[in-house]
Design a protein around this motif. Structure first.
Motif, PDB file in Angstrom:
ATOM      1  N   PRO A 176       0.790  -1.234   0.000  1.00  0.00           N
ATOM      2  CA  PRO A 176       0.000   0.000   0.000  1.00  0.00           C
ATOM      3  C   PRO A 176       0.825   1.290   0.000  1.00  0.00           C
ATOM      4  CG  PRO A 176      -1.023  -1.583   1.431  1.00  0.00           C
ATOM      5  CD  PRO A 176       0.289  -2.182   0.998  1.00  0.00           C
ATOM      6  N   SER A 177       1.938   1.330   0.716  1.00  0.00           N
ATOM      7  CA  SER A 177       2.743   2.551   0.718  1.00  0.00           C
ATOM      8  C   SER A 177       3.367   2.798  -0.656  1.00  0.00           C
ATOM      9  CB  SER A 177       3.826   2.495   1.796  1.00  0.00           C
ATOM     10  OG  SER A 177       4.731   1.447   1.555  1.00  0.00           O
ATOM     11  N   GLU A 178       3.770   1.732  -1.338  1.00  0.00           N
ATOM     12  CA  GLU A 178       4.300   1.876  -2.698  1.00  0.00           C
ATOM     13  C   GLU A 178       3.196   2.275  -3.671  1.00  0.00           C
ATOM     14  OE1 GLU A 178       5.844  -2.025  -3.299  1.00  0.00           O
ATOM     15  OE2 GLU A 178       7.680  -1.634  -2.175  1.00  0.00           O
ATOM     16  N   GLY A 179       2.013   1.681  -3.492  1.00  0.00           N
ATOM     17  CA  GLY A 179       0.872   2.028  -4.339  1.00  0.00           C
ATOM     18  C   GLY A 179       0.481   3.482  -4.213  1.00  0.00           C
ATOM     19  N   LEU A 180       0.513   4.009  -3.001  1.00  0.00           N
ATOM     20  CA  LEU A 180       0.190   5.423  -2.804  1.00  0.00           C
ATOM     21  C   LEU A 180       1.225   6.308  -3.485  1.00  0.00           C
ATOM     22  CD1 LEU A 180      -1.543   7.651  -1.559  1.00  0.00           C
ATOM     23  CD2 LEU A 180      -0.134   7.456   0.507  1.00  0.00           C
ATOM     24  N   ALA A 181       2.494   5.961  -3.359  1.00  0.00           N
ATOM     25  CA  ALA A 181       3.546   6.747  -4.012  1.00  0.00           C
ATOM     26  C   ALA A 181       3.363   6.739  -5.530  1.00  0.00           C
ATOM     27  CB  ALA A 181       4.921   6.203  -3.640  1.00  0.00           C
ATOM     28  N   LEU A 182       3.038   5.590  -6.105  1.00  0.00           N
ATOM     29  CA  LEU A 182       2.794   5.509  -7.549  1.00  0.00           C
ATOM     30  C   LEU A 182       1.577   6.339  -7.950  1.00  0.00           C
ATOM     31  CD1 LEU A 182       3.417   1.697  -8.146  1.00  0.00           C
ATOM     32  CD2 LEU A 182       4.803   3.588  -9.016  1.00  0.00           C
ATOM     33  N   TYR A 183       0.500   6.243  -7.178  1.00  0.00           N
ATOM     34  CA  TYR A 183      -0.707   7.015  -7.460  1.00  0.00           C
ATOM     35  C   TYR A 183      -0.412   8.515  -7.436  1.00  0.00           C
ATOM     36  CZ  TYR A 183      -5.281   9.137  -6.900  1.00  0.00           C
ATOM     37  OH  TYR A 183      -6.385   9.935  -7.065  1.00  0.00           O
ATOM     38  N   ARG A 184       0.280   8.953  -6.394  1.00  0.00           N
ATOM     39  CA  ARG A 184       0.610  10.372  -6.280  1.00  0.00           C
ATOM     40  C   ARG A 184       1.387  10.856  -7.498  1.00  0.00           C
ATOM     41  NH1 ARG A 184       2.768  10.052  -0.121  1.00  0.00           N
ATOM     42  NH2 ARG A 184       0.819  10.529   0.972  1.00  0.00           N
ATOM     43  N   LYS A 185       2.335  10.053  -7.943  1.00  0.00           N
ATOM     44  CA  LYS A 185       3.177  10.437  -9.073  1.00  0.00           C
ATOM     45  C   LYS A 185       2.394  10.426 -10.388  1.00  0.00           C
ATOM     46  CE  LYS A 185       7.532   9.295 -11.324  1.00  0.00           C
ATOM     47  NZ  LYS A 185       8.703   8.426 -11.325  1.00  0.00           N
ATOM     48  N   LYS A 186       1.692   9.344 -10.667  1.00  0.00           N
ATOM     49  CA  LYS A 186       0.986   9.203 -11.945  1.00  0.00           C
ATOM     50  C   LYS A 186      -0.209  10.134 -12.065  1.00  0.00           C
ATOM     51  CE  LYS A 186       2.354   4.520 -13.088  1.00  0.00           C
ATOM     52  NZ  LYS A 186       1.911   3.167 -13.434  1.00  0.00           N
TER      53      LYS A 186
END
Length: 76
Positions: A16-26
């Motif tokens: 989830p922490s990696e998913g949030l970082a990807l979401y924020r970026k994309k």
């Protein structure tokens, strides 16, 4: 985002922490936040402790919805 979990299983390809970082970026949403509410007493965390936009909650009480609301607004 709100995650409700027993934290006893792992599902998916991305933490989830990696998913949030990807979401924020994309999505260009740097202020996106995640709250993880655990209903089992497991000593694990879905939040990155260095990320102030992620919150872990253990257990439930009548105060949890208000806490989530205030966190989502950025007041906490």
């Amino acid at each position: 985002f709100c995650l409700y979990t027993d934290r006893e299983t792992w599902a998916g390809n991305v933490h989830p922490s990696e998913g949030l970082a990807l979401y924020r970026k994309k999505q260009s949403k740097p202020a996106a936040r995640v709250v993880s509410v655990a209903f089992a007493p497991i000593r694990t965390s879905l939040a990155d402790p260095k990320d102030l936009g992620m919150l872990d909650i253990a257990g439930a009480s009548p105060d949890v919805p208000r806490l989530i609301q205030e966190f989502a607004k950025g007041n906490i």
